[in-house]
Write an enzyme that holds these catalytic residues in place. Structure first.
Site, mmCIF file in Angstrom:
data_model
loop_
_atom_site.group_PDB
_atom_site.id
_atom_site.type_symbol
_atom_site.label_atom_id
_atom_site.label_comp_id
_atom_site.label_asym_id
_atom_site.label_seq_id
_atom_site.Cartn_x
_atom_site.Cartn_y
_atom_site.Cartn_z
ATOM 1 N N ARG A 1 19.670 16.929 15.545
ATOM 2 C CA ARG A 1 19.186 16.282 14.316
ATOM 3 C C ARG A 1 18.813 14.830 14.575
ATOM 4 O O ARG A 1 17.643 14.465 14.592
ATOM 5 C CB ARG A 1 20.242 16.387 13.212
ATOM 6 C CG ARG A 1 19.717 16.029 11.812
ATOM 7 C CD ARG A 1 19.634 14.555 11.521
ATOM 8 N NE ARG A 1 20.917 13.875 11.595
ATOM 9 C CZ ARG A 1 21.053 12.567 11.421
ATOM 10 N NH1 ARG A 1 20.001 11.801 11.164
ATOM 11 N NH2 ARG A 1 22.254 11.999 11.527
ATOM 12 N N ASP A 2 19.810 14.006 14.807
ATOM 13 C CA ASP A 2 19.583 12.571 14.944
ATOM 14 C C ASP A 2 18.684 12.259 16.128
ATOM 15 O O ASP A 2 17.837 11.358 16.067
ATOM 16 C CB ASP A 2 20.942 11.867 15.104
ATOM 17 C CG ASP A 2 20.870 10.380 14.822
ATOM 18 O OD1 ASP A 2 19.763 9.864 14.566
ATOM 19 O OD2 ASP A 2 21.914 9.720 14.859
ATOM 20 N N HIS B 1 30.513 7.054 14.414
ATOM 21 C CA HIS B 1 29.139 7.315 14.849
ATOM 22 C C HIS B 1 28.598 6.003 15.405
ATOM 23 O O HIS B 1 28.219 5.102 14.645
ATOM 24 C CB HIS B 1 28.292 7.803 13.676
ATOM 25 C CG HIS B 1 26.857 8.089 14.022
ATOM 26 N ND1 HIS B 1 26.356 9.365 14.118
ATOM 27 C CD2 HIS B 1 25.820 7.257 14.304
ATOM 28 C CE1 HIS B 1 25.076 9.312 14.432
ATOM 29 N NE2 HIS B 1 24.725 8.037 14.551
ATOM 30 N N HIS C 1 26.162 3.608 18.114
ATOM 31 C CA HIS C 1 24.926 3.512 18.878
ATOM 32 C C HIS C 1 25.138 2.577 20.067
ATOM 33 O O HIS C 1 26.016 1.715 20.039
ATOM 34 C CB HIS C 1 23.786 2.989 17.999
ATOM 35 C CG HIS C 1 23.231 4.026 17.065
ATOM 36 N ND1 HIS C 1 21.932 4.020 16.632
ATOM 37 C CD2 HIS C 1 23.807 5.107 16.490
ATOM 38 C CE1 HIS C 1 21.722 5.056 15.822
ATOM 39 N NE2 HIS C 1 22.853 5.715 15.720
ATOM 40 N N CYS D 1 17.308 5.224 14.295
ATOM 41 C CA CYS D 1 17.079 5.336 12.860
ATOM 42 C C CYS D 1 15.690 4.796 12.563
ATOM 43 O O CYS D 1 15.406 3.623 12.843
ATOM 44 C CB CYS D 1 18.121 4.542 12.065
ATOM 45 S SG CYS D 1 17.840 4.602 10.279
ATOM 46 N N ASN E 1 21.803 6.694 20.388
ATOM 47 C CA ASN E 1 23.171 7.104 20.125
ATOM 48 C C ASN E 1 23.994 7.052 21.410
ATOM 49 O O ASN E 1 23.448 7.020 22.518
ATOM 50 C CB ASN E 1 23.197 8.538 19.594
ATOM 51 C CG ASN E 1 22.726 8.634 18.163
ATOM 52 O OD1 ASN E 1 23.425 8.251 17.248
ATOM 53 N ND2 ASN E 1 21.514 9.150 17.964
#
Length: 315
Positions: free
Chosen positions: A14-15, A209, A211, A242, A251
């Site tokens: 996803r990300d 989460h 980065h 993002c 990430n």
């Protein structure tokens, strides 16, 4: 198999994929997810339920969810939904956990979901009611975006972050994690905020989460671990960022995070050699896309014995 001490939640499908221009073919996505499961991943965010005109990379999300749920019933299949409509589609597709992005920065919230943080809390309440009515077995998670700073707003007061986290928990969600959406966090800040989050929310305090935008991703994960966090989002090959936070690249690399924990004797439940095979499946689907990670480049140390857990039955 050694009982895992931490849960690595893979968010690359996803990300990672929504942050790059190239669209991975569906067949390659499915092979990549299959390889991640074979490596031992127990929770995978397989896509996001957003309009295809906004994120064409996610146009096949329902098909991907159906495959993951049918082929891998022993894992948690997650998907992101930015609003009630997306959550409805995600639950109808059969996801076991829906993640909603709630930003602590009003500027980022308006850019990302076109709602203020307060409006997103109201949206959460509607999603929680939808879950109760249609899929009571599903979980709802909030990833509190820009919890450590925002490229649009700048400083995000820590009191604001904790206040919003409490509001999200009171709305009825199952977990509230903290996201370093813009890569601005440092280990001291991570310790402070997660200590406060866990004190306020108890078992509803969720994942870290992080980065790696400024090279502190692993250090921040370790800081979170030191104060009790046991769930960590990561993206294979370091894909992700993002689109509404300029410069927020990268990430934490799944391969490097797993190596760090396993080298410390902290079991992840993942087989490292099979994780590298999953990386090959990712590269096959994105042959022109650069992948990141120090451990895959350097190789495993001589005599390495970590990350070779036997697979449970059915895998």
């Amino acid at each position: 198999m050694t009982t895992p001490h931490v849960l690595i939640s893979e968010v690359g499908p996803r990300d990672g994929l929504q942050s790059i221009a190239t669209t991975m073919p569906t067949a390659h996505k499915l092979r990549w997810i299959d390889a991640l499961v074979t490596a031992g991943l127990r929770e995978i965010e397989v896509g996001s339920f957003v309009p295809a005109r906004l994120l064409p990379q996610m146009a096949d999300v329902a098909e991907v969810v159906h495959h993951a749920v049918a082929q891998h019933p022993h894992i948690t299949v997650m998907a992101l939904a930015p609003n009630l409509r997306g959550a409805e589609a995600a639950l109808q597709a059969g996801v076991q956990k829906v993640t909603l992005p709630v930003s602590a920065s009003e500027a980022h919230s308006l850019a990302n979901v076109r709602k203020t943080p307060a409006a997103m809390v109201q949206e959460l309440q509607a999603v929680v009611q939808l879950r109760a009515d249609t899929a009571p077995q599903a979980l709802i998670e909030v990833g509190l975006s820009t919890a450590f700073g925002c490229t649009l707003q700048g400083l995000v007061p820590e009191d604001d972050v904790i206040r919003l986290a409490v509001q999200c928990a009171e709305a009825g969600v199952d977990e509230v994690g903290l996201s370093d959406t813009t890569g601005m966090a440092n280990p001291a800040q991570v310790r402070r905020l997660f200590t406060r989050l866990r004190a306020e929310l108890g078992p509803k305090a969720g994942a870290a989460h992080m980065h790696n935008t400024r090279g502190l991703g692993l250090a921040n994960c370790l800081a979170a671990y030191d104060v009790g966090v046991r769930t960590f989002d990561a993206s294979q090959g370091g894909l992700g960022g993002c689109p509404y936070a300029p410069g927020a690249s990268g990430n934490v690399v799944t391969e490097d995070l797993v190596f760090m924990f396993e080298a410390m004797g902290i079991a992840t439940g993942l087989d490292y050699e099979r994780l590298l095979l999953a990386r090959q499946a990712l590269q096959a689907g994105l042959p022109e896309e650069p992948l990141y990670g120090m451990t895959p480049l350097a190789g495993l140390p001589k005599g390495w014995t970590g990350g070779t857990a036997a697979m449970p039955e059915g895998r």
